[in-house]
Structures are given as C-alpha cells and as structure tokens.
Motif scaffolding. Structure first.
Motif, PDB file in Angstrom:
ATOM      1  N   VAL A   1      46.189  30.111  37.818  1.00 42.97           N
ATOM      2  CA  VAL A   1      45.497  31.361  38.145  1.00 42.97           C
ATOM      3  C   VAL A   1      44.851  31.902  36.878  1.00 42.97           C
ATOM      4  N   PHE A   2      43.563  32.214  36.958  1.00 46.05           N
ATOM      5  CA  PHE A   2      42.890  32.935  35.879  1.00 46.05           C
ATOM      6  C   PHE A   2      43.305  34.397  35.969  1.00 46.05           C
TER       7      PHE A   2
ATOM      8  N   LEU B   1      36.365  38.893  34.154  1.00 43.97           N
ATOM      9  CA  LEU B   1      36.281  37.515  33.667  1.00 43.97           C
ATOM     10  C   LEU B   1      37.048  36.512  34.520  1.00 43.97           C
ATOM     11  N   ALA B   2      38.156  36.926  35.112  1.00 46.66           N
ATOM     12  CA  ALA B   2      38.894  35.990  35.966  1.00 46.66           C
ATOM     13  C   ALA B   2      38.043  35.590  37.168  1.00 46.66           C
ATOM     14  N   ALA B   3      37.442  36.578  37.830  1.00 44.12           N
ATOM     15  CA  ALA B   3      36.582  36.281  38.979  1.00 44.12           C
ATOM     16  C   ALA B   3      35.382  35.444  38.567  1.00 44.12           C
ATOM     17  N   LEU B   4      34.838  35.724  37.389  1.00 45.87           N
ATOM     18  CA  LEU B   4      33.686  34.964  36.914  1.00 45.87           C
ATOM     19  C   LEU B   4      34.048  33.495  36.709  1.00 45.87           C
ATOM     20  N   HIS B   5      35.181  33.247  36.059  1.00 46.77           N
ATOM     21  CA  HIS B   5      35.622  31.864  35.867  1.00 46.77           C
ATOM     22  C   HIS B   5      35.883  31.187  37.212  1.00 46.77           C
ATOM     23  N   ASP B   6      36.544  31.896  38.103  1.00 45.63           N
ATOM     24  CA  ASP B   6      36.864  31.383  39.431  1.00 45.63           C
ATOM     25  C   ASP B   6      35.599  30.961  40.172  1.00 45.63           C
ATOM     26  N   VAL B   7      34.642  31.880  40.255  1.00 48.81           N
ATOM     27  CA  VAL B   7      33.425  31.606  41.022  1.00 48.81           C
ATOM     28  C   VAL B   7      32.564  30.540  40.342  1.00 48.81           C
ATOM     29  N   ALA B   8      32.546  30.518  39.012  1.00 52.21           N
ATOM     30  CA  ALA B   8      31.776  29.490  38.315  1.00 52.21           C
ATOM     31  C   ALA B   8      32.317  28.103  38.644  1.00 52.21           C
TER      32      ALA B   8
END
Length: 293
Positions: free
Chosen positions: A138-139, A169-176
């Motif tokens: 999990v990010f 940033l967690a959502a950004l990493h996830d979606v990327a």
C-alpha cells in the motif's frame, strides 16, 4: 507512542466490501481488536463470528478506536459515512480509491475536524491481503507521524511504502501504476486479437507474450533517465524515426488479420507528431511532453 507500544492496538474499519473484509480478517488474525461497520449490516456477520465488534453506526465505530481505517466505494461515500462522526483526536487512514486532488481535499477536511490524515493506494487484490510473500503493498502519504505511530498495524495486511507528506502522492502513485497496467492490457488484447483466427493456441502464445513484456519492462528505466537528464537521445537503440517506420507494418498486419488498430493508433499518432517536430533521433520519451498540458 511508538509502534511497539500498541502492537495489538484497537482499530476501526469502515467498509466491508471484498477489500475491506480482507483487511479486517488480516487484523483480526493478527490479534488486533477490530471494530467494523458497513452500510449493509449483513456483511459484518461473518466477521463478528471471527471476533470483530460490529458497530451499529459509523459514528459509533469511529468512537471505538483511535485508529480509523476507511475503505469505501468512493470519496463521496467517505464524506457521507463520516458526516456524523466526531473525528477529534482520531487518526484517519483512507484506503478508498480516489484522485490526488480528492486526497488533498479530504486531508484538509479531516484536519478541520481535528484528525490526523493518511491517504493510501492499495496495490493488491483481496486475495493478496494478509498473504505473506504475495507482493501486495500500500502506498501511503500524508501525516508521517501518523504513519510512524501505526506502522506495525498498517504493515499487517500488506507491505507499506510511504511516499511523502503531500496527501495526494499515494493516489498519484496508485493511478500512475494502474494507468501503465491499462496500457499494457491494451497491448496484450491487441496481440491476442492478431492470433485469434489463426492456428495458434492462446495458451502457447501467452508465455511468449509474458516473457517479451518482461524483457521490455526495463525500458522504463531509460525513460526515467531521459526525463532526469533532459537528453532524450541517450542510450537510444531504436530511435523514433525507425519506430514510426515500423508502425506501418504493425498497422498493415492488423488490417490483414481483420483486427482494429484502435488500441494502438493514439500512441502512434503521438509518435508521428514528435517525429514531425524534428526529434527522429530520440526514443519515445518526447511523447510525454506532448501529453503534459
């Protein structure tokens, strides 16, 4: 307090879909007293049999624990579930899938209500949760103090990767990563469509496809190097001019096989635009500049 102080700390989980249920079972199996709540009460019954405390309302569930984990359908569901809850002094960990902007807004919302906030992006499917060696993680982003305080509990369902104080940033990493996966799925779909009508067994073709994609995956390191240095030609073996020329064969083959090329043509069009701008000696990194508004 540090991790060791409440290794078996009490926690609350809101949301008992497939992922929420897997999370709850992981914490219960590890001995954490766990209070659960779900909009549809029936989903909590199996967990009650496994030792969970079932709250009648989300507000009651929040009141039961200092650590509150939310895993709901979407950001709007989070707001609705927590609307009547007192978040003062609570540590709120939001594992609901959302966008970076939603995470930042939700962090501000939580702060105004007296809670510390940590956002999370789950890089796993439910069967990977609580399964050592599954590779799931999990990010997390947002309050570093919250992350450090509850790390031992957060690390039980899956691995943890803290990516920064910015809650988005967690959502950004996830979606990327999910976006990259979607692009890969598009290529895999096109490849199988090409062989669909031929005497090629999909199960024989699959390992060839997996091995090829695995071999090509390190291409991402080259792109990262280009973006860091600003030199999009460094280490390029097959340049853009060569690849655009080769695209004609891919398109012709698709036509011969009776396969639509619609999964490929958007990227090819960007390659052609970059080439037309005079960057034939680059790789494909320059396409990123065309995508960035």
């Amino acid at each position: 307090m540090d991790d060791d102080t409440f290794e078996k700390s009490r926690l609350t989980l809101l949301g008992l879909g497939a992922m929420g249920t897997a999370l709850a079972r992981a914490w219960l199996a590890a001995g954490h007293p766990t209070t659960v709540w779900n909009r549809t009460p029936g989903r909590a019954e199996p967990l009650a049999a496994e030792g969970a405390t079932v709250a009648g309302t989300a507000a009651e569930a929040v009141a039961a624990s200092g650590l509150v984990v939310v895993c709901l359908l979407d950001d709007a569901s989070v707001g609705e579930a927590l609307a009547g809850a007192d978040l003062t002094g609570r540590d709120l960990v939001n594992l609901t899938t959302g966008t970076p902007a939603q995470a930042r807004a939700r962090a501000e919302w939580a702060g105004e209500r007296g809670a510390r906030y940590l956002d999370g992006g789950i890089m796993a499917v439910p069967p990977m949760i609580g399964a050592p060696g599954s590779g799931g993680y999990v990010f997390y982003s947002g309050s570093r103090a919250l992350f450090d305080t509850h790390h031992s509990a957060l690390a039980i369902p899956a691995g943890t990767r803290y990516v920064g104080e910015d809650p988005g940033l967690a959502a950004l990493h996830d979606v990327a990563l999910l976006s990259a996966m979607t692009g890969m799925f598009a290529g895999v779909s096109h490849a199988f469509a090409l062989i669909r009508k031929e005497d090629v067994a999909p199960e024989d073709f699959a390992p060839l496809l997996v091995n090829w994609l695995t071999a090509m995956a390190p291409y991402a390191y080259g792109i990262a190097g280009h973006l860091e240095s600003g030199d999009y030609t460094k280490g390029v073996v097959s340049n853009l001019a060569m690849m655009v020329e080769g695209n004609s064969t891919l398109l012709r083959t698709a036509d011969e096989q009776g396969v639509s090329a619609e999964l490929l043509t958007p990227f090819m069009a960007l390659m052609e635009r970059r080439l037309a701008d005079g960057h034939g000696d680059e790789g494909t990194t320059g396409v990123i500049d065309l995508l960035t508004r």
